[in-house]
Design a protein around this motif. Structure first.
Motif, PDB file in Angstrom:
ATOM      1  N   VAL A  16      -3.273   0.402  -3.742  1.00 22.82           N
ATOM      2  CA  VAL A  16      -3.127  -0.919  -3.147  1.00 22.82           C
ATOM      3  C   VAL A  16      -2.759  -1.901  -4.243  1.00 22.82           C
ATOM      4  O   VAL A  16      -3.361  -1.867  -5.331  1.00 22.82           O
ATOM      5  CB  VAL A  16      -4.426  -1.399  -2.467  1.00 22.82           C
ATOM      6  CG1 VAL A  16      -4.204  -2.766  -1.824  1.00 22.82           C
ATOM      7  CG2 VAL A  16      -4.901  -0.401  -1.440  1.00 22.82           C
ATOM      8  N   TYR A  47     -10.616  -5.513   2.898  1.00 26.15           N
ATOM      9  CA  TYR A  47      -9.601  -5.771   3.914  1.00 26.15           C
ATOM     10  C   TYR A  47      -8.783  -4.518   4.210  1.00 26.15           C
ATOM     11  O   TYR A  47      -7.872  -4.547   5.012  1.00 26.15           O
ATOM     12  CB  TYR A  47      -8.662  -6.890   3.441  1.00 26.15           C
ATOM     13  CG  TYR A  47      -8.067  -6.641   2.073  1.00 26.15           C
ATOM     14  CD1 TYR A  47      -8.688  -7.135   0.937  1.00 26.15           C
ATOM     15  CD2 TYR A  47      -6.900  -5.898   1.920  1.00 26.15           C
ATOM     16  CE1 TYR A  47      -8.151  -6.900  -0.327  1.00 26.15           C
ATOM     17  CE2 TYR A  47      -6.357  -5.662   0.675  1.00 26.15           C
ATOM     18  CZ  TYR A  47      -6.984  -6.169  -0.444  1.00 26.15           C
ATOM     19  OH  TYR A  47      -6.450  -5.935  -1.691  1.00 26.15           O
ATOM     20  N   TYR A  75      -4.412  -5.593  18.473  1.00 16.51           N
ATOM     21  CA  TYR A  75      -5.249  -6.086  17.382  1.00 16.51           C
ATOM     22  C   TYR A  75      -6.307  -6.986  18.000  1.00 16.51           C
ATOM     23  O   TYR A  75      -5.980  -7.998  18.608  1.00 16.51           O
ATOM     24  CB  TYR A  75      -4.361  -6.856  16.412  1.00 16.51           C
ATOM     25  CG  TYR A  75      -5.038  -7.443  15.206  1.00 16.51           C
ATOM     26  CD1 TYR A  75      -4.880  -8.796  14.875  1.00 16.51           C
ATOM     27  CD2 TYR A  75      -5.802  -6.653  14.371  1.00 16.51           C
ATOM     28  CE1 TYR A  75      -5.484  -9.322  13.747  1.00 16.51           C
ATOM     29  CE2 TYR A  75      -6.404  -7.187  13.242  1.00 16.51           C
ATOM     30  CZ  TYR A  75      -6.235  -8.524  12.931  1.00 16.51           C
ATOM     31  OH  TYR A  75      -6.823  -9.042  11.805  1.00 16.51           O
ATOM     32  N   TYR A 129       0.828  -1.204   0.000  1.00 19.09           N
ATOM     33  CA  TYR A 129       0.000   0.000   0.000  1.00 19.09           C
ATOM     34  C   TYR A 129       0.866   1.260   0.000  1.00 19.09           C
ATOM     35  O   TYR A 129       1.954   1.273   0.593  1.00 19.09           O
ATOM     36  CB  TYR A 129      -0.854   0.067   1.286  1.00 19.09           C
ATOM     37  CG  TYR A 129      -1.629  -1.174   1.639  1.00 19.09           C
ATOM     38  CD1 TYR A 129      -0.996  -2.320   2.102  1.00 19.09           C
ATOM     39  CD2 TYR A 129      -3.026  -1.189   1.542  1.00 19.09           C
ATOM     40  CE1 TYR A 129      -1.705  -3.449   2.445  1.00 19.09           C
ATOM     41  CE2 TYR A 129      -3.744  -2.328   1.895  1.00 19.09           C
ATOM     42  CZ  TYR A 129      -3.078  -3.442   2.337  1.00 19.09           C
ATOM     43  OH  TYR A 129      -3.790  -4.568   2.679  1.00 19.09           O
ATOM     44  N   THR A 151      -5.295  -3.039  -7.090  1.00 19.57           N
ATOM     45  CA  THR A 151      -6.712  -3.240  -6.789  1.00 19.57           C
ATOM     46  C   THR A 151      -7.408  -1.974  -6.356  1.00 19.57           C
ATOM     47  O   THR A 151      -8.629  -1.918  -6.297  1.00 19.57           O
ATOM     48  CB  THR A 151      -6.874  -4.307  -5.680  1.00 19.57           C
ATOM     49  OG1 THR A 151      -6.153  -3.864  -4.531  1.00 19.57           O
ATOM     50  CG2 THR A 151      -6.350  -5.648  -6.128  1.00 19.57           C
ATOM     51  N   GLU A 152      -6.662  -0.968  -5.977  1.00 18.85           N
ATOM     52  CA  GLU A 152      -7.262   0.295  -5.558  1.00 18.85           C
ATOM     53  C   GLU A 152      -6.445   1.450  -6.115  1.00 18.85           C
ATOM     54  O   GLU A 152      -5.223   1.419  -6.111  1.00 18.85           O
ATOM     55  CB  GLU A 152      -7.283   0.431  -4.030  1.00 18.85           C
ATOM     56  CG  GLU A 152      -8.080  -0.615  -3.285  1.00 18.85           C
ATOM     57  CD  GLU A 152      -9.566  -0.357  -3.269  1.00 18.85           C
ATOM     58  OE1 GLU A 152     -10.326  -1.319  -3.054  1.00 18.85           O
ATOM     59  OE2 GLU A 152      -9.964   0.794  -3.472  1.00 18.85           O
ATOM     60  N   ARG A 193      -9.849 -12.353  -0.583  1.00 18.44           N
ATOM     61  CA  ARG A 193     -11.046 -11.854   0.095  1.00 18.44           C
ATOM     62  C   ARG A 193     -11.470 -12.809   1.213  1.00 18.44           C
ATOM     63  O   ARG A 193     -12.612 -13.080   1.407  1.00 18.44           O
ATOM     64  CB  ARG A 193     -12.216 -11.690  -0.893  1.00 18.44           C
ATOM     65  CG  ARG A 193     -11.953 -10.674  -1.966  1.00 18.44           C
ATOM     66  CD  ARG A 193     -12.127  -9.287  -1.443  1.00 18.44           C
ATOM     67  NE  ARG A 193     -11.654  -8.274  -2.362  1.00 18.44           N
ATOM     68  CZ  ARG A 193     -11.922  -6.994  -2.272  1.00 18.44           C
ATOM     69  NH1 ARG A 193     -12.647  -6.559  -1.282  1.00 18.44           N
ATOM     70  NH2 ARG A 193     -11.447  -6.136  -3.144  1.00 18.44           N
ATOM     71  N   SER A 194     -10.478 -13.331   1.930  1.00 17.65           N
ATOM     72  CA  SER A 194     -10.799 -14.238   3.028  1.00 17.65           C
ATOM     73  C   SER A 194     -11.375 -13.462   4.202  1.00 17.65           C
ATOM     74  O   SER A 194     -11.314 -12.246   4.251  1.00 17.65           O
ATOM     75  CB  SER A 194      -9.550 -14.984   3.463  1.00 17.65           C
ATOM     76  OG  SER A 194      -8.660 -14.071   4.095  1.00 17.65           O
ATOM     77  N   ASN A 230      -2.370  -6.080  -4.656  1.00 20.23           N
ATOM     78  CA  ASN A 230      -2.595  -7.378  -4.042  1.00 20.23           C
ATOM     79  C   ASN A 230      -2.154  -8.427  -5.053  1.00 20.23           C
ATOM     80  O   ASN A 230      -2.674  -8.444  -6.168  1.00 20.23           O
ATOM     81  CB  ASN A 230      -4.067  -7.552  -3.683  1.00 20.23           C
ATOM     82  CG  ASN A 230      -4.296  -8.757  -2.800  1.00 20.23           C
ATOM     83  OD1 ASN A 230      -3.471  -9.649  -2.707  1.00 20.23           O
ATOM     84  ND2 ASN A 230      -5.429  -8.778  -2.127  1.00 20.23           N
ATOM     85  N   SER A 264      -5.429  -9.442   7.912  1.00 21.09           N
ATOM     86  CA  SER A 264      -4.110  -9.235   8.495  1.00 21.09           C
ATOM     87  C   SER A 264      -3.871  -7.738   8.685  1.00 21.09           C
ATOM     88  O   SER A 264      -4.143  -6.948   7.786  1.00 21.09           O
ATOM     89  CB  SER A 264      -3.073  -9.834   7.540  1.00 21.09           C
ATOM     90  OG  SER A 264      -1.832  -9.201   7.662  1.00 21.09           O
ATOM     91  N   GLU A 270      -2.812 -10.984   2.707  1.00 17.36           N
ATOM     92  CA  GLU A 270      -4.231 -11.092   2.401  1.00 17.36           C
ATOM     93  C   GLU A 270      -4.509 -12.356   1.615  1.00 17.36           C
ATOM     94  O   GLU A 270      -3.782 -12.673   0.684  1.00 17.36           O
ATOM     95  CB  GLU A 270      -4.694  -9.879   1.591  1.00 17.36           C
ATOM     96  CG  GLU A 270      -4.437  -8.546   2.264  1.00 17.36           C
ATOM     97  CD  GLU A 270      -5.099  -8.421   3.629  1.00 17.36           C
ATOM     98  OE1 GLU A 270      -6.083  -9.131   3.891  1.00 17.36           O
ATOM     99  OE2 GLU A 270      -4.615  -7.617   4.442  1.00 17.36           O
ATOM    100  N   GLY A 276     -14.728 -10.343   5.774  1.00 17.48           N
ATOM    101  CA  GLY A 276     -15.278 -10.788   4.503  1.00 17.48           C
ATOM    102  C   GLY A 276     -15.506  -9.690   3.495  1.00 17.48           C
ATOM    103  O   GLY A 276     -15.820  -9.945   2.348  1.00 17.48           O
ATOM    104  N   GLY A 277     -15.352  -8.459   3.890  1.00 24.82           N
ATOM    105  CA  GLY A 277     -15.536  -7.356   2.944  1.00 24.82           C
ATOM    106  C   GLY A 277     -14.196  -6.775   2.567  1.00 24.82           C
ATOM    107  O   GLY A 277     -13.234  -7.505   2.384  1.00 24.82           O
TER     108      GLY A 277
END
Lengths: 117, 112
Positions: free
Chosen positions: A48, B98, B49, A33, A55-56, A99-100, A50, A104, A96, B95-96
């Motif tokens: 970002v 990260y 965390y 990032y 991705t961003e 999309r789990s 990944n 982290s 990461e 799940g959305g």
């Protein structure tokens, strides 16, 4: 010393210069990032990557150009910047899944303090 | 309304005081909560965390999450001048996305 290394620590550049910021992570992470941190403002996410795919892109001006050649290295190429781009630029990495549900936390470098004159 | 609200301070306390730092948030999907500490001229470092509601303790630091009130806290016991830093809260949903949403950070000054 953190597992995320950024160089240079300080950079002064004129508005017509071209320079690059470098980030390297030694944590085996697969997401990286770029953030911008200005005084008294929240961290602003810029880009970002990944698994080396961008991705961003958070509506960042085209005078900032990221490059991620592999999952350990990230660059931010700078050209024709403006004085308001002066800030601390932070690189971060995380692990990461696809999309789990496990998220982290980010690990940050110490940043590059950029001054645009 | 911002997704994450955090008072920027500065918060000035005497050495030995109990410090309470707080964030409120509006997104009920947030499940993971983090506190980062940032010293001057350094990057943020992960301090605590936590997942979902409850407390987590690590030495002099306790992180507390109250999801019903959408409120998280970081307590520092027996504060030291070396605790002087900016503390940022951050949170993500499960799940959305990260990518964490950060607060503005609270500047803490512990004077001897």
């Amino acid at each position: 010393e953190t597992g995320v290394t950024q160089t240079p620590r300080h950079l002064v550049m004129g508005m017509t210069n071209k320079k690059s910021l470098k980030c390297e992570q030694h944590l085996g992470h697969n997401a990286m990032y770029w953030y911008k941190q200005s005084a008294k403002k929240p961290l602003e996410l810029m880009f970002v990557y990944n698994f080396k795919e961008q991705t961003e892109n958070n509506s960042v001006p085209s005078r900032f150009s990221p490059e991620c050649p592999n999952s350990s290295h990230l660059f931010l190429h700078l050209h024709t910047l403006q004085p308001e781009d002066s800030a601390l630029y932070l690189c971060a990495s995380s692990h990461e899944g696809q999309r789990s549900s496990y998220n982290s936390p980010l690990h940050f470098g110490n940043g590059t303090r950029l001054t645009v004159t | 309304q911002k997704e994450v609200e955090q008072d920027p301070g500065p918060l000035s306390v005497p050495e030995g005081a109990i410090v309470s730092l707080n964030c409120t948030y509006s997104n009920s999907a947030f499940q993971y909560f983090m506190w980062y500490r940032q010293y001057s001229r350094k990057g943020p470092e992960l301090l605590m965390y936590t997942y979902s509601s409850g407390n987590k303790e690590d030495g002099r630091f306790t992180a507390q999450v109250d999801k019903s009130s959408k409120y998280i806290s970081l307590f520092i016991r027996d504060s030291q001048p070396s605790d002087s830093a900016t503390y940022l809260c951050a949170m993500t949903s499960a799940g959305g996305s990260y990518i964490p949403t950060f607060g503005r950070g609270t500047s803490l000054i512990v004077h001897p």
